[in-house]
Scaffold this motif. Structure first.
Motif, PDB file in Angstrom:
ATOM      1  N   ARG A  50      -1.754   3.730 -10.291  1.00  0.00           N
ATOM      2  CA  ARG A  50      -2.524   2.673 -10.640  1.00  0.00           C
ATOM      3  C   ARG A  50      -2.028   1.279 -11.305  1.00  0.00           C
ATOM      4  O   ARG A  50      -2.233   0.060 -11.047  1.00  0.00           O
ATOM      5  CB  ARG A  50      -3.799   3.201 -11.623  1.00  0.00           C
ATOM      6  CG  ARG A  50      -4.493   4.043 -10.805  1.00  0.00           C
ATOM      7  CD  ARG A  50      -5.777   4.425 -11.661  1.00  0.00           C
ATOM      8  NE  ARG A  50      -6.749   5.314 -10.887  1.00  0.00           N
ATOM      9  CZ  ARG A  50      -6.789   6.755 -11.305  1.00  0.00           C
ATOM     10  NH1 ARG A  50      -6.026   7.159 -12.084  1.00  0.00           N
ATOM     11  NH2 ARG A  50      -7.526   7.673 -10.601  1.00  0.00           N
ATOM     12  N   ASP A  52       1.212   0.552 -11.109  1.00  0.00           N
ATOM     13  CA  ASP A  52       2.157  -0.169  -9.989  1.00  0.00           C
ATOM     14  C   ASP A  52       1.116  -0.881  -9.209  1.00  0.00           C
ATOM     15  O   ASP A  52       1.547  -2.167  -8.819  1.00  0.00           O
ATOM     16  CB  ASP A  52       2.809   0.874  -9.181  1.00  0.00           C
ATOM     17  CG  ASP A  52       3.998   1.502  -9.865  1.00  0.00           C
ATOM     18  OD1 ASP A  52       4.374   1.211 -11.023  1.00  0.00           O
ATOM     19  OD2 ASP A  52       4.455   2.554  -9.421  1.00  0.00           O
ATOM     20  N   LEU A  53      -0.083  -0.440  -8.709  1.00  0.00           N
ATOM     21  CA  LEU A  53      -0.774  -1.304  -7.806  1.00  0.00           C
ATOM     22  C   LEU A  53      -1.305  -2.785  -8.504  1.00  0.00           C
ATOM     23  O   LEU A  53      -1.635  -3.628  -8.091  1.00  0.00           O
ATOM     24  CB  LEU A  53      -2.048  -0.393  -7.347  1.00  0.00           C
ATOM     25  CG  LEU A  53      -1.720   0.527  -6.356  1.00  0.00           C
ATOM     26  CD1 LEU A  53      -2.710   1.611  -6.040  1.00  0.00           C
ATOM     27  CD2 LEU A  53      -1.156   0.020  -4.994  1.00  0.00           C
ATOM     28  N   ARG A  54      -1.778  -2.426  -9.657  1.00  0.00           N
ATOM     29  CA  ARG A  54      -2.335  -3.594 -10.542  1.00  0.00           C
ATOM     30  C   ARG A  54      -1.411  -4.704 -10.756  1.00  0.00           C
ATOM     31  O   ARG A  54      -1.473  -5.909 -10.640  1.00  0.00           O
ATOM     32  CB  ARG A  54      -2.733  -3.143 -12.006  1.00  0.00           C
ATOM     33  CG  ARG A  54      -3.811  -2.465 -12.151  1.00  0.00           C
ATOM     34  CD  ARG A  54      -4.198  -2.170 -13.597  1.00  0.00           C
ATOM     35  NE  ARG A  54      -5.178  -1.351 -13.669  1.00  0.00           N
ATOM     36  CZ  ARG A  54      -5.280   0.007 -14.156  1.00  0.00           C
ATOM     37  NH1 ARG A  54      -3.930   0.320 -14.660  1.00  0.00           N
ATOM     38  NH2 ARG A  54      -6.189   1.004 -14.176  1.00  0.00           N
ATOM     39  N   ARG A  55       0.238  -4.013 -10.697  1.00  0.00           N
ATOM     40  CA  ARG A  55       1.218  -5.060 -11.131  1.00  0.00           C
ATOM     41  C   ARG A  55       1.393  -5.791  -9.740  1.00  0.00           C
ATOM     42  O   ARG A  55       1.765  -6.927  -9.504  1.00  0.00           O
ATOM     43  CB  ARG A  55       2.332  -4.570 -11.540  1.00  0.00           C
ATOM     44  CG  ARG A  55       2.475  -4.179 -13.001  1.00  0.00           C
ATOM     45  CD  ARG A  55       3.772  -3.646 -13.484  1.00  0.00           C
ATOM     46  NE  ARG A  55       3.948  -2.251 -13.181  1.00  0.00           N
ATOM     47  CZ  ARG A  55       3.498  -1.228 -13.882  1.00  0.00           C
ATOM     48  NH1 ARG A  55       2.672  -1.404 -14.900  1.00  0.00           N
ATOM     49  NH2 ARG A  55       3.844   0.007 -13.349  1.00  0.00           N
ATOM     50  N   LEU A  56       1.394  -4.914  -8.491  1.00  0.00           N
ATOM     51  CA  LEU A  56       1.461  -5.595  -7.257  1.00  0.00           C
ATOM     52  C   LEU A  56       0.480  -6.641  -6.836  1.00  0.00           C
ATOM     53  O   LEU A  56       0.724  -7.771  -6.418  1.00  0.00           O
ATOM     54  CB  LEU A  56       1.518  -4.404  -6.267  1.00  0.00           C
ATOM     55  CG  LEU A  56       1.709  -4.939  -4.757  1.00  0.00           C
ATOM     56  CD1 LEU A  56       2.977  -5.670  -4.530  1.00  0.00           C
ATOM     57  CD2 LEU A  56       1.558  -3.604  -3.745  1.00  0.00           C
ATOM     58  N   LEU A  57      -0.944  -6.339  -7.158  1.00  0.00           N
ATOM     59  CA  LEU A  57      -1.839  -7.179  -6.924  1.00  0.00           C
ATOM     60  C   LEU A  57      -1.802  -8.391  -8.022  1.00  0.00           C
ATOM     61  O   LEU A  57      -2.116  -9.721  -7.320  1.00  0.00           O
ATOM     62  CB  LEU A  57      -3.236  -6.361  -7.405  1.00  0.00           C
ATOM     63  CG  LEU A  57      -4.640  -7.455  -7.238  1.00  0.00           C
ATOM     64  CD1 LEU A  57      -4.746  -7.767  -5.828  1.00  0.00           C
ATOM     65  CD2 LEU A  57      -5.694  -6.556  -7.740  1.00  0.00           C
ATOM     66  N   VAL A  59       1.191  -9.946  -8.752  1.00  0.00           N
ATOM     67  CA  VAL A  59       2.172 -10.626  -8.198  1.00  0.00           C
ATOM     68  C   VAL A  59       1.671 -11.530  -7.094  1.00  0.00           C
ATOM     69  O   VAL A  59       1.922 -12.618  -6.628  1.00  0.00           O
ATOM     70  CB  VAL A  59       3.278  -9.783  -7.953  1.00  0.00           C
ATOM     71  CG1 VAL A  59       4.379 -10.476  -6.988  1.00  0.00           C
ATOM     72  CG2 VAL A  59       4.089  -9.336  -9.154  1.00  0.00           C
ATOM     73  N   ALA A  60       0.825 -10.552  -6.144  1.00  0.00           N
ATOM     74  CA  ALA A  60       0.149 -11.227  -5.183  1.00  0.00           C
ATOM     75  C   ALA A  60      -0.421 -12.486  -5.326  1.00  0.00           C
ATOM     76  O   ALA A  60      -0.672 -13.583  -4.791  1.00  0.00           O
ATOM     77  CB  ALA A  60      -0.577 -10.017  -4.091  1.00  0.00           C
TER      78      ALA A  60
END
Length: 75
Positions: A50, A52-57, A59-60
Motif C-alpha cells: 500500500r 509503494d502504491l501511494r508513492r507511485l500514485l 509520483v504519477a
C-alpha cells in the motif's frame, strides 16, 4: 541493540549502527522479520505494498501536473 564495535545503543530493528555504520548482530527473527506465510508477514507485505502504491500514485500525479504546467508554458 548495542553495537559490538563502538558500544552505541541503537534503536530496535536497525541493521547498521547509527554512529559507526557497522553491521549489528541480531537473531535471525530480528533481522529477517516474521516467517513467510504467517499472518504477520502477510500484513507487513500488504502494508508495504500500500505504501509503494501511494508513492507511485503521488509520483504519477506530480508528473502529470508537471506535464500540464509545461504544456501551458510552451504554447
Amino acid at each position: 541493540m548495542r553495537c559490538a564495535k563502538c558500544g552505541t545503543e541503537n534503536p530496535p530493528g536497525r541493521v547498521l549502527c547509527v554512529r559507526c555504520g557497522s553491521r549489528l548482530r541480531g537473531s535471525a527473527a530480528t533481522v529477517m522479520g516474521p516467517s513467510p506465510g504467517s499472518p504477520e508477514a502477510d500484513a507487513l507485505l500488504m502494508q508495504r505494498l500500500r505504501g509503494d502504491l501511494r508513492r507511485l500514485l503521488a509520483v504519477a500525479v506530480l508528473v502529470a501536473a508537471a506535464a500540464v504546467a509545461l504544456g501551458l508554458f510552451l504554447r
